[in-house]
Design a protein around this motif. Structure first.
Motif, short mmCIF file in Angstrom:
data_model
loop_
_atom_site.label_atom_id
_atom_site.label_comp_id
_atom_site.label_asym_id
_atom_site.label_seq_id
_atom_site.Cartn_x
_atom_site.Cartn_y
_atom_site.Cartn_z
N ASP A 70 0.86 -1.18 0.00
CA ASP A 70 0.00 0.00 0.00
C ASP A 70 0.90 1.23 0.00
O ASP A 70 0.84 2.09 0.89
CB ASP A 70 -0.97 -0.02 1.19
N ASN A 71 1.72 1.29 -1.02
CA ASN A 71 2.75 2.32 -1.11
C ASN A 71 2.18 3.68 -1.48
O ASN A 71 2.67 4.70 -1.00
CB ASN A 71 3.80 1.89 -2.14
N ALA A 72 1.15 3.71 -2.35
CA ALA A 72 0.58 4.98 -2.81
C ALA A 72 -0.94 4.87 -2.81
O ALA A 72 -1.51 4.08 -3.58
CB ALA A 72 1.09 5.33 -4.20
N TYR A 73 -1.56 5.64 -1.95
CA TYR A 73 -3.03 5.60 -1.83
C TYR A 73 -3.68 6.51 -2.85
O TYR A 73 -3.09 7.50 -3.28
CB TYR A 73 -3.43 6.03 -0.41
N ASP A 74 -4.90 6.21 -3.26
CA ASP A 74 -5.72 5.12 -2.72
C ASP A 74 -5.68 3.90 -3.63
O ASP A 74 -6.01 2.80 -3.21
CB ASP A 74 -7.14 5.64 -2.57
N SER A 75 -5.18 4.10 -4.85
CA SER A 75 -5.30 3.05 -5.84
C SER A 75 -4.00 2.73 -6.56
O SER A 75 -4.01 2.05 -7.59
CB SER A 75 -6.37 3.43 -6.88
N GLY A 76 -2.87 3.17 -6.05
CA GLY A 76 -1.59 2.82 -6.65
C GLY A 76 -1.46 3.22 -8.11
O GLY A 76 -0.83 2.51 -8.90
N THR A 77 -2.02 4.39 -8.48
CA THR A 77 -1.91 4.84 -9.86
C THR A 77 -0.56 5.50 -10.10
O THR A 77 0.15 5.88 -9.16
CB THR A 77 -3.02 5.85 -10.18
N HIS A 103 -3.90 -2.15 -2.12
CA HIS A 103 -4.21 -0.87 -2.75
C HIS A 103 -3.37 -0.66 -4.00
O HIS A 103 -3.84 -0.02 -4.97
CB HIS A 103 -4.01 0.28 -1.76
N ASP A 104 -2.15 -1.16 -4.03
CA ASP A 104 -1.34 -1.08 -5.25
C ASP A 104 -1.98 -1.87 -6.38
O ASP A 104 -1.87 -1.50 -7.56
CB ASP A 104 0.08 -1.61 -4.99
N TYR A 105 -2.69 -2.94 -6.02
CA TYR A 105 -3.35 -3.78 -7.02
C TYR A 105 -4.71 -3.23 -7.44
O TYR A 105 -5.38 -3.84 -8.29
CB TYR A 105 -3.48 -5.22 -6.52
N ARG A 106 -5.12 -2.10 -6.90
CA ARG A 106 -6.34 -1.46 -7.43
C ARG A 106 -6.10 -0.92 -8.84
O ARG A 106 -7.05 -0.69 -9.59
CB ARG A 106 -6.81 -0.35 -6.49
N THR A 107 -4.86 -0.68 -9.18
CA THR A 107 -4.47 -0.47 -10.57
C THR A 107 -4.18 -1.85 -11.15
O THR A 107 -3.42 -2.62 -10.56
CB THR A 107 -3.23 0.42 -10.68
N TYR A 172 9.32 -10.42 4.51
CA TYR A 172 8.27 -9.41 4.68
C TYR A 172 7.31 -9.43 3.51
O TYR A 172 7.65 -9.79 2.39
CB TYR A 172 8.87 -8.01 4.87
N TRP A 173 6.04 -9.10 3.84
CA TRP A 173 4.98 -9.00 2.85
C TRP A 173 3.88 -8.13 3.43
O TRP A 173 4.03 -7.55 4.52
CB TRP A 173 4.47 -10.39 2.45
N HIS A 174 2.75 -8.02 2.74
CA HIS A 174 1.74 -7.03 3.14
C HIS A 174 0.74 -7.54 4.17
O HIS A 174 0.55 -6.93 5.22
CB HIS A 174 0.98 -6.53 1.91
N HIS A 175 0.06 -8.65 3.91
CA HIS A 175 -1.05 -9.11 4.75
C HIS A 175 -0.53 -9.96 5.91
O HIS A 175 0.09 -11.00 5.67
CB HIS A 175 -2.04 -9.93 3.93
N PRO A 176 -0.82 -9.60 7.16
CA PRO A 176 -0.27 -10.35 8.30
C PRO A 176 -1.04 -11.62 8.61
O PRO A 176 -2.27 -11.64 8.56
CB PRO A 176 -0.39 -9.35 9.46
N LEU A 177 -0.30 -12.66 8.95
CA LEU A 177 -0.93 -13.88 9.44
C LEU A 177 -1.40 -13.70 10.87
O LEU A 177 -2.45 -14.22 11.27
CB LEU A 177 0.06 -15.04 9.35
#
Length: 294
Positions: A70-77, A103-107, A172-177
């Protein structure tokens, strides 16, 4: 851009300003050495002030920068990377090893993310890769694509770990277990990645997604306390996005804060590591400690 100062000097100054924090922070800083430093956070660039505050910390901390998605909000454009990420954390792009977030994958296909970071983001469409930092093996994974046992990423991870030959590993990755955040539940889809790391004897997992700081005791993949072989997990979604509330506190959660933007800095020694959460200027929360390699 400022020339980064020695990490030891920064961290000593932070403690002098903040005093000892909860959960293992000490009255005096540990003996930080010239060993490699890995520093970063997730959930970063918005139109707010949090991302500017954490980018200012990076201006003073040397070493390799990582992002937790989620580097650039809101949609990683492409526009959001240029206008929001670029002027803040983008100052350190040349030393950054990122991972993507949802959020990066919203693009579509996270195309702007891959275009912005280029080769540093790993193969486009895959987004997972590894590198060595000092005596450590560092693995950057993509929790937005298939992680099931036998998937391309899971098979790659097991092969990469088997070929590493390094004693110490951080992933490291985005979604925590594991997370106690109210906004996002623990993401069990990441379990095969954690299992592969546990099987190989890795030390540390760092994730974002929930906008808060949380540290867990070393655990096995089932979430049981495991001081002998367990991975210590951190959630560091404090890069600049609006902070979230905690929900049900999960077992083995040792330290939590949701009032402070900041970054986590790991100093990577030959046989262990030190961590310290460095808060935005004017805040007092910090957290620090040490761990040994398995």
């Amino acid at each position: 851009m400022k020339t980064p100062l020695l990490t030891a000097a920064l961290l000593a100054a932070v403690l002098a300003l903040t005093g000892c924090g909860p959960g293992g922070a000490q009255d005096t800083p540990p003996a930080w050495s010239q060993d490699p430093v890995l520093v970063g956070a997730g959930d970063i660039a918005t139109t707010g002030k949090g991302d500017s505050a954490t980018a200012a910390l990076l201006d003073e901390i040397g070493g390799t920068v990582f992002t937790l998605g989620d580097n650039a909000y809101d949609s990683g454009t492409a526009k959001q990377f240029a206008k929001l990420y670029g002027p803040t954390w983008g100052r350190h792009k040349s030393r950054t090893r990122p991972v993507p977030g949802n959020h990066d994958y919203r693009t579509a296909g996270a195309a702007a993310y891959y275009d912005y970071f280029g080769a540093a983001a790993g193969p486009p469409g895959l987004g997972y890769y590894s590198f060595d930092l000092g005596t450590w093996h560092i693995v950057s994974l993509n929790s937005n694509v298939d992680m099931t046992p036998g998937s391309k990423q899971e098979r790659w991870l097991r092969a990469d770990l088997a070929a590493s030959g390094r004693r110490c590993t951080l992933a490291y990755w985005h979604h925590p277990l594991f997370t106690s955040g109210a906004n996002h539940a623990p993401d069990t889809a990441t379990l095969p990645l954690y299992q592969a790391l546990y099987d190989s004897g890795a030390e540390v997992v760092v994730a974002g997604h929930n906008h808060q700081y949380e540290r867990f005791a070393p655990m096995d993949p089932a979430g049981n306390l495991d001081q002998a072989r367990g991975l210590r997990t951190f959630v560091v979604g404090t890069g600049g996005g609006g902070l979230y509330q905690f929900g049900t506190i999960q077992p083995n959660s040792e330290v939590r804060d949701n009032t402070t933007f900041g970054v986590i800095a790991f100093t990577l020694h030959a046989d262990g590591y030190e961590w310290r959460f460095v808060p935005q200027r004017g805040k007092t929360f910090t957290d620090s400690g040490t761990g040994a390699c398995h």
